[in-house]
Motif scaffolding. Structure first.
Motif, PDB file in Angstrom:
ATOM      1  N   THR A   1      19.646 -65.451 -21.936  1.00 53.77           N
ATOM      2  CA  THR A   1      20.605 -64.439 -21.756  1.00 53.77           C
ATOM      3  C   THR A   1      21.132 -63.241 -21.140  1.00 53.77           C
ATOM      4  OG1 THR A   1      23.107 -63.873 -23.322  1.00 53.77           O
ATOM      5  CG2 THR A   1      21.046 -64.161 -23.740  1.00 53.77           C
ATOM      6  N   ARG A   2      22.400 -62.496 -20.800  1.00 47.08           N
ATOM      7  CA  ARG A   2      22.135 -61.434 -19.978  1.00 47.08           C
ATOM      8  C   ARG A   2      22.343 -60.188 -21.899  1.00 47.08           C
ATOM      9  NH1 ARG A   2      25.350 -64.755 -16.077  1.00 47.08           N
ATOM     10  NH2 ARG A   2      23.966 -64.345 -13.954  1.00 47.08           N
TER      11      ARG A   2
ATOM     12  N   PRO B   1      17.970 -59.911 -24.529  1.00 48.41           N
ATOM     13  CA  PRO B   1      17.876 -59.729 -23.232  1.00 48.41           C
ATOM     14  C   PRO B   1      17.042 -60.549 -22.406  1.00 48.41           C
ATOM     15  CG  PRO B   1      19.701 -58.766 -24.896  1.00 48.41           C
ATOM     16  CD  PRO B   1      18.656 -58.968 -25.552  1.00 48.41           C
TER      17      PRO B   1
ATOM     18  N   THR C   1      29.288 -69.341 -29.122  1.00 49.04           N
ATOM     19  CA  THR C   1      28.162 -69.551 -28.010  1.00 49.04           C
ATOM     20  C   THR C   1      27.247 -68.246 -27.732  1.00 49.04           C
ATOM     21  OG1 THR C   1      27.702 -69.880 -25.320  1.00 49.04           O
ATOM     22  CG2 THR C   1      29.841 -69.089 -26.106  1.00 49.04           C
ATOM     23  N   CYS C   2      25.809 -68.430 -27.035  1.00 48.16           N
ATOM     24  CA  CYS C   2      25.163 -67.227 -26.851  1.00 48.16           C
ATOM     25  C   CYS C   2      25.331 -66.143 -25.238  1.00 48.16           C
ATOM     26  CB  CYS C   2      24.043 -67.403 -26.891  1.00 48.16           C
ATOM     27  SG  CYS C   2      23.886 -68.175 -28.793  1.00 48.16           S
ATOM     28  N   SER C   3      26.093 -67.644 -24.901  1.00 49.98           N
ATOM     29  CA  SER C   3      26.789 -67.243 -23.391  1.00 49.98           C
ATOM     30  C   SER C   3      24.840 -67.827 -22.196  1.00 49.98           C
ATOM     31  CB  SER C   3      26.943 -65.711 -22.839  1.00 49.98           C
ATOM     32  OG  SER C   3      28.126 -65.291 -23.571  1.00 49.98           O
ATOM     33  N   MET C   4      24.693 -67.992 -22.740  1.00 55.25           N
ATOM     34  CA  MET C   4      23.433 -68.698 -21.682  1.00 55.25           C
ATOM     35  C   MET C   4      23.631 -69.264 -20.594  1.00 55.25           C
ATOM     36  SD  MET C   4      20.847 -70.501 -25.312  1.00 55.25           S
ATOM     37  CE  MET C   4      20.066 -69.321 -25.994  1.00 55.25           C
TER      38      MET C   4
ATOM     39  N   ASN D   1      23.314 -73.443 -26.543  1.00 52.33           N
ATOM     40  CA  ASN D   1      24.420 -71.865 -26.580  1.00 52.33           C
ATOM     41  C   ASN D   1      25.064 -72.419 -27.954  1.00 52.33           C
ATOM     42  OD1 ASN D   1      24.694 -70.453 -24.911  1.00 52.33           O
ATOM     43  ND2 ASN D   1      25.202 -71.604 -23.070  1.00 52.33           N
TER      44      ASN D   1
END
Length: 442
Positions: free
Chosen positions: A46-47, A115, A324-327, A141
């Motif tokens: 994830t960013r 991150p 969500t973790c936005s992975m 996620n």
């Protein structure tokens, strides 16, 4: 008990359609172009962490292993794809024999992440890797978001038990996964029987307001429950008047009453009043359980109250505002052929808007200070510095298509407690802030 936790086959349907159509159309095009077999490396990362979060929690790894093992295109699945013209005949023939035969490395479940951390690495042919993208992301996620919320709630609870009770607030299958993730993050039990059956999580539950309303009066309802479940049960005391209900509860169950539950009102004020009343009535060992739309902030606000346990539903199963973790799952290296000896070339997305990625197959280590507390997440593509060799985070999960890293859920839960304990104290703050550890690329 979860058969996966025992290392036994899991009797679940094919997971091959838990994917997006373009995964299959990419395979079709790559097969035609002769590039489908090129050795490739995909990474999950994830960013950034969700806004305000200090650390993330890796959850769902065990479910990913089940999904990979059952990612098979059986006759029913192939018939669906054929009927809808999703892919052509040669691709259907290729899918019919598909088995993931590559390697997967990743953070052990329960570990924390930051991150850029490559929390999972999939190595195999391009076609093998790309097919798994959606199912891996959907599991990680969701489960990691719930586990992160659970972890924050566990910190706020300060050792008091937490009960997961969010099944009615989400999809029935998501509820089971959320219960598992909550257990990883620090919850001690669930109200969801499917989760208890599937993953051997302790289950709890007694009665709702409807049971009280069913009877002619509150006394009759309490008497019926105590006669059925014993005096150690938990009586719900806020259907009518809390003070009268507590008095009646002790009269019916005696001073050995297990617990009372409060589900509405000013929980801080009521908890103090109920504790005083219970003590005055001689029920000094009777516990107080509170529910009612709790999140980590509400739990923290009750830290000084005489609450013994918390029941959490909606906010937990929805990730407490971050579902969500936005992975993402990105190709980071590929060879020019399927030859295992062919060199891997780093590749990376270079688009604008903060969606670029770093090429190359990576290692990740957590550098500790002199006291054994984490101080940085270190990521590299070259040789691992000797001082970090004992602090690498990724472990082998799948080798040559065979799952090699299944483990009991209690071991995962314990790992998270240990990983969280090695973070700086700033990680425990509920106030909004940046990631506790910086990410360093070397």
């Amino acid at each position: 008990m979860n058969t996966a936790d025992l290392g036994l086959p899991v009797a679940v349907p094919s997971t091959a359609l838990f994917t997006d159509q373009y995964e299959l159309t990419m395979v079709q095009a790559a097969l035609r172009a002769g590039t489908a077999d090129r050795r490739s490396v995909f990474e999950v990362f994830t960013r950034r962490l969700p806004e305000g979060r200090r650390y993330g929690v890796v959850a769902g790894v065990g479910r990913v292993l089940d999904a990979v093992e059952n990612f098979r295109f059986d006759e029913g699945v192939l018939g669906f794809l054929r009927e809808h013209g999703t892919v052509d005949g040669p691709t259907l023939d290729w899918l019919a024999g598909f088995r993931f035969r590559g390697d997967i490395w990743g953070f052990p479940e329960g570990e924390v992440y930051f991150p850029g951390s490559p929390i999972m690495r999939v190595e195999g042919s391009f076609a093998e890797g790309v097919l798994l993208e959606t199912v891996i992301l959907s599991i990680l996620n969701h489960d990691s978001a719930v586990a992160a919320a659970a972890s924050r709630m566990a910190v706020a609870a300060g050792g008091r038990p937490l009960i997961e009770m969010g099944a009615r607030r989400t999809h029935e299958l998501a509820a089971v996964a959320a219960s598992r993730a909550a257990y990883v993050g620090g919850f001690s039990s669930t109200s969801d029987l499917a989760a208890g059956f599937r993953y051997n999580i302790p289950t709890v539950g007694t009665s709702a307001h409807s049971f009280t309303l069913l009877h002619d009066n509150e006394r009759d309802a309490f008497a019926a429950q105590v006669a059925s479940l014993g005096s150690d049960t938990t009586l719900l005391v806020d259907t009518y008047d809390v003070t009268q209900a507590v008095r009646t509860a002790v009269e019916v169950a005696g001073t050995e009453l297990g617990a009372v539950r409060i589900d509405s009102g000013d929980l801080l004020l009521l908890a103090h009043r109920v504790r005083q009343q219970l003590d005055d009535l001689g029920a000094t060992k009777t516990r107080i359980v509170v529910t009612s739309d709790l999140d980590e902030y509400a739990i923290a606000s009750l830290a000084a109250s005489p609450v013994d346990a918390y029941g959490v539903g909606t906010q937990l199963v929805t990730g407490s505002g971050h579902p969500t973790c936005s992975m993402v799952y990105k190709l980071v290296a590929r060879a020019d052929s399927a030859d295992p000896a062919a060199p891997l070339h780093p590749v990376a997305k270079k688009s604008m808007g903060g969606k670029s990625s770093v090429g190359g197959s990576k290692w990740v280590a957590r550098r500790l200070d002199a006291d054994g507390i984490a101080e940085a997440e270190v990521i590299g593509t070259g040789p691992v510095p000797p001082e970090l060799a004992d602090h690498l985070l990724a472990v082998p999960l799948v080798r040559d298509g065979e799952v090699i890293a299944r483990e009991p859920l209690d071991a995962v839960r314990d790992r998270h407690i240990q990983a969280r304990a090695k973070l700086p104290m700033s990680a425990m703050q509920l106030s909004r802030g940046d990631a506790t550890l910086p990410t360093e690329y070397v």
